[in-house]
Motif scaffolding. Sequence first.
Motif, PDB file in Angstrom:
ATOM      1  N   GLY A   1      15.255  18.699 -11.990  1.00  0.00           N
ATOM      2  CA  GLY A   1      13.941  18.880 -12.601  1.00  0.00           C
ATOM      3  C   GLY A   1      13.209  17.600 -12.943  1.00  0.00           C
ATOM      4  N   THR A   2      13.877  16.448 -12.780  1.00  0.00           N
ATOM      5  CA  THR A   2      13.224  15.173 -13.078  1.00  0.00           C
ATOM      6  C   THR A   2      12.549  14.625 -11.817  1.00  0.00           C
ATOM      7  N   PRO A   3      11.464  13.858 -11.981  1.00  0.00           N
ATOM      8  CA  PRO A   3      10.774  13.312 -10.809  1.00  0.00           C
ATOM      9  C   PRO A   3      11.651  12.303 -10.069  1.00  0.00           C
ATOM     10  N   TYR A   4      11.413  12.155  -8.787  1.00  0.00           N
ATOM     11  CA  TYR A   4      12.110  11.136  -8.009  1.00  0.00           C
ATOM     12  C   TYR A   4      11.720   9.753  -8.512  1.00  0.00           C
ATOM     13  N   ASN A   5      12.664   8.815  -8.428  1.00  0.00           N
ATOM     14  CA  ASN A   5      12.433   7.436  -8.825  1.00  0.00           C
ATOM     15  C   ASN A   5      12.505   6.564  -7.579  1.00  0.00           C
TER      16      ASN A   5
ATOM     17  N   VAL B   1       0.848  -1.195   0.000  1.00  0.00           N
ATOM     18  CA  VAL B   1       0.000   0.000   0.000  1.00  0.00           C
ATOM     19  C   VAL B   1       0.884   1.245   0.000  1.00  0.00           C
ATOM     20  N   LEU B   2       1.939   1.203   0.810  1.00  0.00           N
ATOM     21  CA  LEU B   2       2.873   2.328   0.896  1.00  0.00           C
ATOM     22  C   LEU B   2       3.552   2.576  -0.442  1.00  0.00           C
ATOM     23  N   ARG B   3       3.898   1.501  -1.154  1.00  0.00           N
ATOM     24  CA  ARG B   3       4.556   1.626  -2.447  1.00  0.00           C
ATOM     25  C   ARG B   3       3.726   2.498  -3.400  1.00  0.00           C
ATOM     26  N   ASP B   4       2.429   2.224  -3.458  1.00  0.00           N
ATOM     27  CA  ASP B   4       1.560   2.991  -4.358  1.00  0.00           C
ATOM     28  C   ASP B   4       1.521   4.467  -3.965  1.00  0.00           C
ATOM     29  N   GLU B   5       1.480   4.724  -2.668  1.00  0.00           N
ATOM     30  CA  GLU B   5       1.405   6.114  -2.212  1.00  0.00           C
ATOM     31  C   GLU B   5       2.704   6.858  -2.500  1.00  0.00           C
ATOM     32  N   VAL B   6       3.843   6.222  -2.247  1.00  0.00           N
ATOM     33  CA  VAL B   6       5.124   6.900  -2.456  1.00  0.00           C
ATOM     34  C   VAL B   6       5.412   7.062  -3.945  1.00  0.00           C
ATOM     35  N   LYS B   7       4.977   6.125  -4.772  1.00  0.00           N
ATOM     36  CA  LYS B   7       5.133   6.287  -6.227  1.00  0.00           C
ATOM     37  C   LYS B   7       4.384   7.520  -6.709  1.00  0.00           C
TER      38      LYS B   7
ATOM     39  N   HIS C   1       6.919  15.207  -7.189  1.00  0.00           N
ATOM     40  CA  HIS C   1       8.046  15.913  -6.576  1.00  0.00           C
ATOM     41  C   HIS C   1       9.299  15.709  -7.428  1.00  0.00           C
ATOM     42  N   ASN C   2       9.972  16.790  -7.734  1.00  0.00           N
ATOM     43  CA  ASN C   2      11.135  16.745  -8.615  1.00  0.00           C
ATOM     44  C   ASN C   2      12.441  16.926  -7.863  1.00  0.00           C
ATOM     45  N   LYS C   3      13.484  16.355  -8.421  1.00  0.00           N
ATOM     46  CA  LYS C   3      14.836  16.530  -7.900  1.00  0.00           C
ATOM     47  C   LYS C   3      15.399  17.866  -8.378  1.00  0.00           C
TER      48      LYS C   3
ATOM     49  N   GLY D   1      17.192   5.963  -3.812  1.00  0.00           N
ATOM     50  CA  GLY D   1      17.616   5.738  -2.430  1.00  0.00           C
ATOM     51  C   GLY D   1      16.860   6.550  -1.402  1.00  0.00           C
ATOM     52  N   LEU D   2      15.575   6.705  -1.591  1.00  0.00           N
ATOM     53  CA  LEU D   2      14.768   7.438  -0.622  1.00  0.00           C
ATOM     54  C   LEU D   2      14.684   6.669   0.688  1.00  0.00           C
ATOM     55  N   LYS D   3      14.577   7.394   1.760  1.00  0.00           N
ATOM     56  CA  LYS D   3      14.355   6.789   3.074  1.00  0.00           C
ATOM     57  C   LYS D   3      12.964   7.209   3.541  1.00  0.00           C
ATOM     58  N   ILE D   4      12.081   6.229   3.657  1.00  0.00           N
ATOM     59  CA  ILE D   4      10.685   6.494   3.994  1.00  0.00           C
ATOM     60  C   ILE D   4      10.467   6.069   5.438  1.00  0.00           C
ATOM     61  N   TYR D   5      10.358   7.043   6.307  1.00  0.00           N
ATOM     62  CA  TYR D   5      10.190   6.765   7.736  1.00  0.00           C
ATOM     63  C   TYR D   5       8.707   6.602   8.037  1.00  0.00           C
ATOM     64  N   THR D   6       8.359   5.459   8.646  1.00  0.00           N
ATOM     65  CA  THR D   6       6.962   5.144   8.915  1.00  0.00           C
ATOM     66  C   THR D   6       6.698   5.051  10.414  1.00  0.00           C
ATOM     67  N   THR D   7       5.420   4.929  10.745  1.00  0.00           N
ATOM     68  CA  THR D   7       4.996   4.847  12.148  1.00  0.00           C
ATOM     69  C   THR D   7       4.852   3.411  12.626  1.00  0.00           C
TER      70      THR D   7
END
Length: 802
Positions: A293-297, A276-282, A288-290, A302-308
């Motif tokens: 000017g290109t979107p994040y991949n 579920v998180l994958r779909d939201e972060v995609k 959101h662009n780097k 290498g994003l770090k997604i901090y969750t609860t």
Amino acid sequence: MKKSVKILWRVAFGILALFVLLILLVNFRVIGNMPSMEELENPRAALASEVIADDGTILGKYYQVDRSSSDYNEISKNVINALIATEETRFYQNSGIDAKGTMAIPFYLLIGKKRGSSTITQQLALNLQADNLGKQRATNPLSRAFQKLQEWIIAVKLERNFTKQEILTLYLNTVAFGDNVYGIENGARTFFSKDAGHLSIEEAAILVGMLKGNTLYNPRRNPQMALARRNTVIDNMVDANFITSAEAAAAKSKPIVLHYNKIDHNKGLAPYFREVLRDEVKTWCKNHNKADGTPYNLYRDGLKIYTTINPRMQLYAEEAVARHLQTLQKYLSSQHDVKSGSVWKKWPQYLDKYTKESDRYKAMKDDEASDEEITKAFNTPTKMKVFAWKSFSEPDLNEMDTVMTPLDSIKYMRAVLQAGFMAMDPESGEVKAWVGGPDFRYFKNDHVAKTRRQVGSTFKPFLYCFAIMNGMSPSTMLPNEPITIGNWTLTRNSEGSVGGSISMAGALARSLNLVSAYLIKQIGAKAFADFAQNKIGFTSKIEPYPSIALGVSEISLYEMLQAYTMFPARGINTKPIYITRIEDRYGNILETFAPVKREVISEKESYTMVKMMEGVLQPGGTGARMRGTYKMQGEMAGKTGTTNDNTDGWFIGYTPKLLAGAWVGCENNFIHFATTGIGQGANTGLPIWAYFMQKVYADNTLKVSAADKFPIPANMTDETYSNFDTNVKPGAEAEDIGNGSESDYNSGAGVEDMYAPADTKPAPPETTKPKDEKPVAPKPKDDNKGIPATPPKAVYPPKRDS
């Protein structure tokens, strides 16, 4: 000078000039696709994005190649020494190209030997090209020669712009270790379950040895060859004077001991949540662009997604779901209609649908098999592996090898009980545990946020709350009598009781349908639907029919929990959140997330509902087994729910610090328990909640205790909330079927009449609706015509003497 010699020199100088020109053209990126200087100064090796729990644990990764990154001082010296000793002993002396090694290649070829001349820096150059440009090592000789030229140029540039330590670090962060694992840190964690800074001599030698052939020398696949290669690397370390002979002998005497732990999106903690998180972060990445000017991949940046998510609570939740489903499945599987397959006789269209959706069917169609051949194949016994409950604590064991027809396997798998469970902090909104089903390997549907089912009596607290807001109190006496609303008549409660009167608190505790129907008639379905939709904030459609009082609306567990937050959170509705922040690979915070809160009811009204819902779990209430069978202590409240024919079983409960809910049922509505004793929410959803909370209470690190108390509002007098009882005599728990059963209605109005006016033909029950079909709700001729929307007149009991 002879003319032939002049021609020879001219040709030689011409070739040299062409070679220099070629180098210049490649260097200045006129030809080829060499990385720019900026890209080399800021190398962007593809890094997996990490999902991080609230305690820093890595729950999982999203990647095309599974890679992590380390700094030089985070890598064991044993790895550095093993690498230099094995790959390039002159690493610190050369300038990116080993001239001596390169000049020796022709001589080795003449004697029939193969000799590599690529320096560590050149190998890094190749790795960076693959990362930046998607290239791999070319197989065509001419293409490989051109690629080699690019490697030389890049190697020289790397040497001019980076220190030797930085080159070693970049190299170790880009190399492959097999099993789609990249980078020394990830290699160490995958094969030895430790970080790269604590690798021993023999462990470092294993990983460095794999660089020569990460499949051939993979210790998991070829332990003997990996052992021999490890010992060769250790000998190289002795020859390079990095270790002593005694240290080498000690290291070589040890067997290979792996602690293999590869993170797989199908395994590990919280796989449903991660999907579920994958779909939201995609979606977040697209918006959101780097800096360029290109979107994040999600898979490369290498994003770090901090969750609860709390790993301990998540583990307890997964075990609670598995433990109870394992028990319930035995009852369902032994049920005659399920065991014999007769449950499918009325629903052949779904069996045909699932057959055509299967991989086997699609593969046979691609092979141009005829319908007769496909039908024969689906009715021929075949060896296969299917899901089967064997252990609630070891999920990898839950499968079995068997022989059955593919058609029977579809029936078998569709009859596996599903579940959804979520736990959250009702005040902060932080989601602590998320279980979307029994096993993500076999069942991909998430039953927390993505599945909507009828909620049954778990919807009744909102009705009672609305009644409180309209002037009633827990002590208000209400009739428990047959009632007619429009074209249908409710004659008795689900357990058969009828007659007399009961306090509102008692009616909620026993989940009496007659009283709920009376309340919706007095308050007005339209007014209540407006309260649920616009005040509480349900996004699911709440139709203004009287039957919503009994929970016919289809709502997700996620949305129900959000709505329930207003009870333990003192009237505040808090949207669940599961991401706290997202960082880039360098630790820069890209976005933070905060809960969305709004006041829905007053603190006094919420506390009144808490006290009333505590009665559900007391003797005589539908959830009495919480205190009896499961011996749960402390302040807690909740509500059970069961829909028609025991199709859906629910329980949503809360303590002062934690709110959690469970749903249990099959994917297809027509596969369900035959008896309410087994299929009601008190027997399906409630035990999961109890098992979970037992573990939570026993874990002192979670700081959730049975001693926690619901805070009493400052403006609340004792008389308003405690000077009443549920008017329910202690005894066996009440049955709870929120939508009623056919025996609840007179002979002139069946179950279907609860869903729509009598002249509206209902749709037959079915499984989760196909994506291309949208359910159309029946429209009433007149919205609650003749049903007053004003607060009812109620009979209050005489005031007790203090």
